[in-house]
Each structure stands twice: as structure tokens, then as C-alpha cells.
Enzyme design. Structure first.
Site, PDB file in Angstrom:
ATOM      1  N   ASP A 206       6.036  13.303  -8.575  1.00  0.00           N
ATOM      2  CA  ASP A 206       6.944  13.549  -9.691  1.00  0.00           C
ATOM      3  C   ASP A 206       6.457  12.801 -10.932  1.00  0.00           C
ATOM      4  O   ASP A 206       5.996  11.662 -10.851  1.00  0.00           O
ATOM      5  CB  ASP A 206       8.350  13.059  -9.298  1.00  0.00           C
ATOM      6  CG  ASP A 206       9.403  13.394 -10.323  1.00  0.00           C
ATOM      7  OD1 ASP A 206       9.593  14.589 -10.608  1.00  0.00           O
ATOM      8  OD2 ASP A 206      10.042  12.452 -10.836  1.00  0.00           O
ATOM      9  N   GLU A 251      -8.353   8.487   4.191  1.00  0.00           N
ATOM     10  CA  GLU A 251      -8.442   7.679   5.404  1.00  0.00           C
ATOM     11  C   GLU A 251      -7.796   8.376   6.599  1.00  0.00           C
ATOM     12  O   GLU A 251      -8.068   8.030   7.751  1.00  0.00           O
ATOM     13  CB  GLU A 251      -7.755   6.324   5.185  1.00  0.00           C
ATOM     14  CG  GLU A 251      -8.469   5.417   4.196  1.00  0.00           C
ATOM     15  CD  GLU A 251      -7.640   4.172   3.892  1.00  0.00           C
ATOM     16  OE1 GLU A 251      -6.645   3.933   4.624  1.00  0.00           O
ATOM     17  OE2 GLU A 251      -7.969   3.466   2.929  1.00  0.00           O
TER      18      GLU A 251
END
Length: 523
Positions: A206, A251
Site C-alpha cells: 500500500d 530467500e
């Protein structure tokens, strides 16, 4: 052959959590309600769902005022409910994207309460943006630190009793974080890991361009508050944040991703966020903002494809969302009662799905839901309505709960006839998912057919397109074996060559009617 990540050409369905499905009878949607309706999304043919904020919140701005980023608001469920939802989403062959709100928190957030209890200049206040005011025009008066306006009306600053002002680009209950504070940066990295560890597949960010503000706090001086590289949005420092977030996402296995809500001056500026070590996607809002016009649509598509090409990314298209007037209503002509918005909405879907990249749908558009423009004033809850003293109606009209079944409110949204948090129009009785499911001419059937056809064709469609000569009111383009022909005018035009696959309204022989789109295939 290079493996294509799932999000690159996905169809993503936005779930406005409070208005999707209510399982416990409190009149508000919840996580268990979403679980119960996952078969609807599977059968619709989308690839993923995006959840608007479900975190602990006083709901001053529909959940975009977050009080605790690591928990579920009791109105929406529990963390156990969330974990069960993740498992069910994946069991249905779908992915899950959740909203992250890094620009601001709720004023009920622990950090902001600590800031209010601390003196000016304290470390607790440095997590947010506090400033001294400046002399007003009259002796003894004080003006806000800058002329920045709130997006919801009024100034973007609120003065405390101790004399300091705090910044809130949105409601006063949404104080802006100070992203120059390393504690803020580390906190959000930990929040990302918290939800990634719970199995989410991505984040919608956002106010993604708004995290950093100009250090000198320059006035706008009458300029557009959203101007790129101005004092408020698009500061260059934000890119380092997303490079770090990209490292975290990388990751994890499973092609975890992030899409930014970025408002910018043009598509070239959006592309800055799509560099290979930053965000995976940003919303392409220009199609949503464009009028019903072949020329306007073509200009948007050309500019978007040109801008993203050097990044190796793909565009991300959207027509409606929880922040905008539903497109079936936008496409209506003023004073026109013929339902042209319905025809145009069907055509717009095929245009969207024919374009390279991914498509984001907003809940209820598959039912042909229009904007609710006659909500009673006492039902409205959008802070825009309150901060403008009713001059702007705000976004409640696109957030009315979904009608699932039955002939009267709450139309299957809540059990036991509970009244929903926003009233539902009686005229929606014919628009319920139940009523449309077995109707071959319904909007729901149209969406299912269009999404199923796109999925069957997708592997053979290249990432670029070729424009075909067309009349002024139309646009024609080809993607490999698929030709898309859209007529935005009112009069028929001659079709390009090919065999029709799917048409939003019946063809007139070799003529394409007005406000109609067709997909054709060529050998």
C-alpha cells in the site's frame, strides 16, 4: 526453456475481506467466510487471491490503519484461521497475496501510543514524523509545518497539546512512519518474514511510493500532491527499501512476490520500481483511469508495454478496486438507461485478458455489480465522507458486501439474516452468484468462459503484441495465434481475419457490433 514464475501472467482476485463472506453472523466478512467460498474462486478460474488488510485495527480506514501487523483482528478471525486459510488456498491450487501497509500505522499502534506519551525529540517520536509548526498570519496563531493536504480532505498535519504536529497523508488516525529511522525499516523486514513463514505467496504494498518524504519538507506550492520526485511521493530513497525486500523474498522458495501500489507521473516512472532487483510488479492504473475510447486504450497499452520492456517485467492491468468506482458504472453513459455499461464491462474483460502480463480483478465484478450510489448518509463509513463534510461520498459504494444467494438482504453474505455492515440494494436479487451460476447469459458465466479460454491459450501467447490496422473507433492487435478486436464505437465495424473464439455480444456476420470485443484465432 525458462520457467515462468506464476505471478507473471496470473489472474489475481482482490478480496475486500470485510465484504466478501461472513461466517459468524456479525455482519462483517471474515477469514472463515473466505475459506467457505474458495470453490467459487477456483471455479471462476483465477490463479490467486489478494486479501485487503485483516490485521488488528480500529477500522478508521477499513483496516488500512493497522494497530498490530502480526495478528488478525478478532472481527475477522484468529491466526489459526489464517493458517487454515493458507492451507485451503493452496489445496485449491491457488496462491495468496496479502496487503502490507508500510507508509502509516493506526494511531492505536503501540509505537504511536508510546510517541504520544513521550516528549518532543524523544526516540519514541522519531519512529513517526513530528515537526514544529510555523507562525500563522495573525500573532499567536500557528500553521502546520507544510501545506501538504491529506488525501482524504483537510490538512495532512494534526497538532498535539504539547505543540508538535504529526504527519498523516490520510486520516488523522493514520500517522506516517519515519522511514529514515532504521528501527522502522527493521520492523517491516521482520513483519515480512512473519507472514512469509506462514506461507503467503506475496504482498501488495500500500502507498508504495510514499514511504520517504523530502528531508527539507518543502511546500507543494500548488503542485499536484502526487507529482513524482516531489516532497511527498517517489523519493529515490524508497528503492533501497524494495531492494532489501526483494532479497528477503528471494530467500524463500515458491516464487514469492511483491506488487506495489504506485502512483506516478507516467509509465516510465512506474518502471523504476520494476528493476530486476526491486518489485516484481506495479499496478498499471492508466487503463482504469482511461475513458471508454479505442484511442485512449491503445495509447495506454503502447506506453505501458514500452516502459516495462527494458526491465524484463510484464505489465499488471486493473479495471476496478476497493478504491475506485466500479467500471461497469464508469462505462455507463450519462443519462443512458440501455445498460451499455454492462456490455462495455464484458468487452473490457476480454481486452484485459488478451494483454501481456497479469490481470487483477475486484470482487463482484464477475457478478456485474454496479457502484451503489444511493447509500444512506448514516450508513457511510469512509473517512473521505467525514473529512470532507459529505462533499465527497468516498469509496463505500464499491465496498458493499457480495450477494451470494437468496432474494433478500443479506443475500447469503451473513447467516441467519444478519444485516451487513453496509446495506445491500434490493435490486441485487438477480445478481447473486446463485442466480447467475446456471444462467448461460450471465456475467458470471462470461467470466468463467473468458478465464478458461485464456488459460487454454496462454502457453502459445508471446509477451509482445502486433497492432493491426483498424477503424478509428476500434483497436485490433495480434498475440501469436490470438487476435483481439474491440469496437468502442456505437456502429459496427468490419472484423479482421480469423475464426471467432469468444464474443461479448453476437456478431453481425463479418461485422463487429459497437461496444463489443471478440477473440479470433488464425492458423
Amino acid at each position: 526453456m525458462t520457467r515462468i514464475p506464476w505471478w507473471r501472467d496470473a489472474v489475481v482476485y482482490e478480496v475486500y475481506v470485510r465484504s466478501f463472506a461472513d461466517s459468524d453472523g456479525n455482519g462483517e466478512g471474515d477469514l472463515q467466510g473466505i475459506r467457505s467460498r474458495l470453490p467459487h474462486l477456483r471455479d471462476l478460474g483465477v490463479d490467486a487471491l489478494w486479501l485487503t488488510p485483516f490485521y488488528t485495527s480500529p477500522l478508521a480506514d477499513g483496516g488500512y490503519d493497522v494497530a498490530d501487523y502480526r495478528d488478525v483482528d478478532p472481527r475477522f478471525g484468529t491466526l489459526d484461521d489464517f493458517d487454515a486459510l493458507v492451507a485451503d488456498v493452496h489445496r485449491h491450487g491457488l496462491r495468496l497475496i496479502v496487503d502490507i501497509v508500510p507508509n502509516h500505522s493506526s494511531d492505536r499502534h503501540r509505537w504511536f501510543r508510546e510517541a504520544l506519551a513521550a516528549p518532543p525529540g524523544s526516540p519514541a517520536r522519531s519512529r513517526y514524523i513530528f515537526r514544529s509548526g510555523r507562525p500563522g498570519e495573525r500573532p499567536g496563531e500557528e500553521d502546520p509545518p507544510t501545506d501538504w493536504p491529506s488525501a482524504f480532505g483537510g490538512p495532512a498535519w494534526t497538532r498535539l497539546d504539547d505543540g508538535e504536529w504529526y504527519l498523516h497523508l490520510y486520516a488523522r488516525e493514520q500517522p506516517d512512519f519515519n522511514w529514515r529511522n532504521s528501527e522502522v525499516r527493521h520492523e517491516f523486514e521482520d513483519i515480512l518474514r512473519f507472514w512469509l513463514d506462514r506461507g503467503v505467496d506475496g504482498f501488495r504494498i500500500d502507498v508504495a511510493a510514499g514511504l520517504f518524504k523530502d528531508e527539507s519538507f518543502r511546500d507543494l506550492g500548488g503542485r499536484d500532491r502526487r507529482i513524482l520526485n516531489g516532497p511527498i511521493y517517489g523519493r529515490p530513497e524508497v528503492h533501497d527499501v524494495y531492494r532489501r525486500w526483494r532479497q528477503i523474498l528471494d530467500e524463500y522458495d515458491g516464487d514469492r512476490m511483491a506488487i506495489g501500489e504506485v502512483w506516478a507521473d507516467g509509465p516510465e516512472d512506474l518502471a523504476l520500481y520494476l528493476r530486476p532487483d526491486e518489485l516484481h510488479q506495479v499496478f498499471q492504473f492508466d487503463l482504469q483511469l482511461a475513458p471508454w475510447s479505442a484511442t485512449a486504450f491503445r495509447d495506454v497499452i503502447v506506453a505501458a508495454l514500452k516502459a516495462v520492456a527494458p526491465t524484463g517485467a510484464a505489465p499488471t492491468w486493473v479495471l476496478s478496486s476497493h478504491d475506485s468506482v466500479r467500471h461497469i458504472t464508469r462505462y455507463e453513459q450519462p443519462g443512458n438507461v440501455s445498460g451499455v455499461g454492462h456490455a462495455r464491462a464484458k468487452a473490457a474483460l476480454l481486452l484485459l485478458l488478451a494483454l501481456p502480463g497479469s490481470a487483477y480483478l475486484y470482487q463482484g465484478e464477475e457478478l456485474g455489480l454496479p457502484q451503489v450510489t444511493d447509500l444512506p448518509d448514516d450508513a457511510r463509513q469512509d473517512p473521505i465522507w467525514f473529512r470532507t463534510n459529505g462533499q465527497l461520498v468516498g469509496r463505500d459504494g464499491c465496498r458493499v458486501p457480495l450477494p451470494w444467494s437468496g432474494r433478500a438482504e443479506p443475500f447469503g453474505f451473513s447467516p441467519d439474516g444478519t444485516r451487513p455492515w453496509l446495506p445491500m440494494p434490493e435490486r441485487w436479487a438477480s445478481l447473486t452468484a446463485e442466480a447467475q451460476a446456471s444462467d448461460p447469459s450471465s456475467m458470471l458465466t462470461w467470466y468463467r468462459e473468458a478465464l478458461a479460454l485464456r488459460r487454454r491459450l496462454l502457453d502459445d501467447l508471446p509477451d509482445d503484441l502486433e497492432w493491426i490496422d483498424s477503424p478509428d473507433t476500434a483497436l485490433f492487435f495480434r498475440r501469436g495465434p490470438l487476435t483481439c478486436a474491440l469496437n468502442c464505437g456505437d456502429n459496427p465495424v468490419r472484423l479482421p481475419s480469423g475464426t471467432p473464439l469468444l464474443t461479448s455480444t453476437p456478431l453481425y456476420g463479418d461485422l463487429l457490433p459497437g461496444n463489443t470485443v471478440t477473440w479470433l484465432t488464425t492458423p
